[in-house]
Write an enzyme that holds these catalytic residues in place. Structure first.
Site, PDB file in Angstrom:
ATOM      1  CE  LYS A 188      -3.394  -2.783   0.032  1.00 14.91           C
ATOM      2  NZ  LYS A 188      -3.973  -3.158  -1.270  1.00 14.91           N
ATOM      3  NE  ARG A 204      -9.144  -8.768  -4.975  1.00 13.92           N
ATOM      4  CZ  ARG A 204     -10.328  -8.255  -4.665  1.00 13.92           C
ATOM      5  NH1 ARG A 204     -11.326  -8.372  -5.526  1.00 13.92           N
ATOM      6  NH2 ARG A 204     -10.524  -7.606  -3.538  1.00 13.92           N
ATOM      7  CD  GLU A 207      -3.598   6.457   4.080  1.00 12.83           C
ATOM      8  OE1 GLU A 207      -2.996   6.325   3.000  1.00 12.83           O
ATOM      9  OE2 GLU A 207      -4.802   6.166   4.229  1.00 12.83           O
TER      10      GLU A 207
END
Length: 500
Positions: A111, A286, A195
């Site tokens: 990430k 995906r 975050e």
């Protein structure tokens, strides 16, 4: 010729979905199954089926593909779909992996690295750290700079695993170690980053398709804001929140990021949106569970597009050919009991009837008489509806939910019936905390209805046993109201403890 034979490294509704797309392309399919899936629908529908020990045994799956002489492997979603080691093993054996390149899977799975790529592509991101946090002390410093609340996130994964919202320093000290443990257990990587927490945003994702010749297009956005514990339950396309200029801006940001990292095949670029601003959060490398809503409004078969791209065919669509027509909404029908904190409800389906009619689609992996195993994801099916506009789509969804009969196991269908009657949902006033706020009310109403069903079933059973015909005046008014709304099969089955 695209491929002669494809092995599907998955199970359930997504395996069935891929089988159908492959068959329409004239491609034979190979299914794999474990001891718990001997009678599964994907096994029945495939051209060949091979028993394996586990859906995550990479070597065993590749060996089956070689034995069956499969040209390609489609991983579906979940299991090994985003495992770069599996993709590399497949390619090494000369088999085509229907999905992005292993390098892209690695990037999307990290990430922090994907966030750095977004910054390089000039895509807005949520303020936060750009490297793993090694200690609570370091986390405290960053959290104070960002301002509480903040979000702890796992570097190596998604789906809410390792994710903790932190309101103050005390909670940070409490949750930091727990988040690391969860991340390591799920992804074998304990790294955590921080975050800024955005309160009540909307979850917007953009579907992209990219071929091996540098062509990248978007299929516009989906909204996935109705979630429980970061797991999506309801998705729709398009999003009611976006104006056209915002829609194009967020879609173009997704394309720019895909081009920057050299992404190929189907993928999803996910964002949070609030107050007219969007922020990149991750790439899903995906096929998504909710791809069907995009197919319904664009007319593009995403699974077929995946197969064509993997066969080294250029995209047969240009961006100018993609438009949004109407509105689509999907609900995930899970074998879970909302009244028991969404506990899994495995068991035998004793009655099954899918809704139909114009604009109704059911992607299912079950049938009447099938036993839902306890080991796997509780997803039974995806009910997807289309309408000329959002209101018609909601009305069609409401109708379809009343037609959908699943007996023998408890499902999330009753919860969706409550949601489609909720005025905030109808008006599109939704966000990622919608269900957290509404669930207590929905559960309370469902509990009352459950008790009334039990009373009605008990009365019906007693009347049958005693063979006494009573006049309506002899039955309490409330009980009569319940009885009058239930037909015989409902009365007989609702009396059972494991049936809604």
């Amino acid at each position: 010729m695209l491929f002669n034979k494809i092995l599907i490294a998955n199970r359930g509704e997504i395996a069935v979905r891929i089988i159908r797309a492959a068959r329409e392309l004239g491609i034979k399919t190979v299914a794999i199954y474990t001891k718990d899936d001997v009678s599964a629908l994907h096994v029945i529908l495939s051209d060949e089926a091979y028993r394996i020990s586990s859906y995550i045994n990479m070597d065993e799956i590749v060996d089956v593909a070689l034995k069956a002489k499969a040209d390609a492997i489609h991983p579906g979603y979940g299991f090994l779909a985003e495992n770069p080691v599996f993709a590399s093993k497949v390619v090494k054996e000369g088999i085509v992996f229907i999905g992005p390149e292993p390098e892209a899977i690695v990037l999307a799975g990290n990430k922090l690295e994907s966030k750095k790529s977004a910054i390089k592509a000039d895509v807005p991101v949520i303020p936060g750290s750009l490297k793993p946090i090694s200690s609570v002390k370091e986390a405290e410093k960053i959290a104070e700079e960002l301002g509480y609340p903040v979000l702890l996130k796992a570097v190596g994964g998604g789906g809410g695993i390792g994710m903790r919202m932190v309101r103050n320093r005390e909670e940070l000290q409490e949750y930091f170690g727990l988040a690391q443990q969860e991340a390591y257990k799920a992804f074998a990587i304990p790294d955590i980053y921080i975050e800024k927490y955005i309160d009540k945003p909307r979850h917007i994702e953009v579907q992209i398709l990219a071929d091996n010749y540098g062509n990248v297009i978007h299929l516009f956005e989906r909204e996935c804001s109705i979630q429980r514990r970061f797991q999506k339950l309801i998705e729709e396309a398009p999003s009611k929140a976006l104006m056209w200029d915002e829609r194009l801006e967020i879609a173009n940001d997704a394309i720019r990021l895909a081009e920057k990292i050299g992404y190929t095949n189907a993928g999803t670029v996910e964002f949070l949106y609030k107050n007219g601003k969007h922020y990149f959060i991750e790439i899903n490398a995906r096929l998504q569970v909710e791809h069907g809503v995009t197919e319904m409004v664009t007319g593009v078969d995403i699974v077929k597009a995946q197969i064509r791209i993997a066969a080294d065919k250029p995209l047969n669509l240009g961006q100018g050919q993609i438009s949004i027509k109407g509105w689509a909404i999907e609900v995930r029908i899970n074998a879970e009991d909302p009244l028991r904190n969404f506990a899994p409800s495995p068991g035998k389906i004793i009655k099954y009837h899918e809704p139909g009619g114009f604009g109704v689609r059911v992607d299912s992996g079950v049938y009447e008489g099938y036993t839902i195993p306890q080991l796997f994801n509780p997803l039974i099916s995806k009910l997807i509806v289309w309408g000329e506009n959002r209101r018609e789509a909601i009305e069609r969804l409401r109708r379809a939910l009343t037609e959908y009969i699943i007996e023998g196991v408890r499902t999330t269908t009753p919860l969706y019936k409550k949601i489609v009657e909720d005025m905030d949902f109808i008006e599109g006033n939704i966000h990622t905390k919608y269900l957290d706020e509404k669930l207590p009310k929905f559960i309370s109403e469902l509990s009352i209805e459950e008790r009334r069903r039990i009373i009605a079933a008990s009365l019906a059973l007693k009347m049958r046993k005693t063979k006494v015909k009573k006049s309506l005046s002899q039955i309490r008014y409330e009980e009569y109201k319940v009885l009058s709304g239930l037909n015989s099969w409902k009365l007989s089955t609702l009396y059972s403890d494991n049936v809604y």
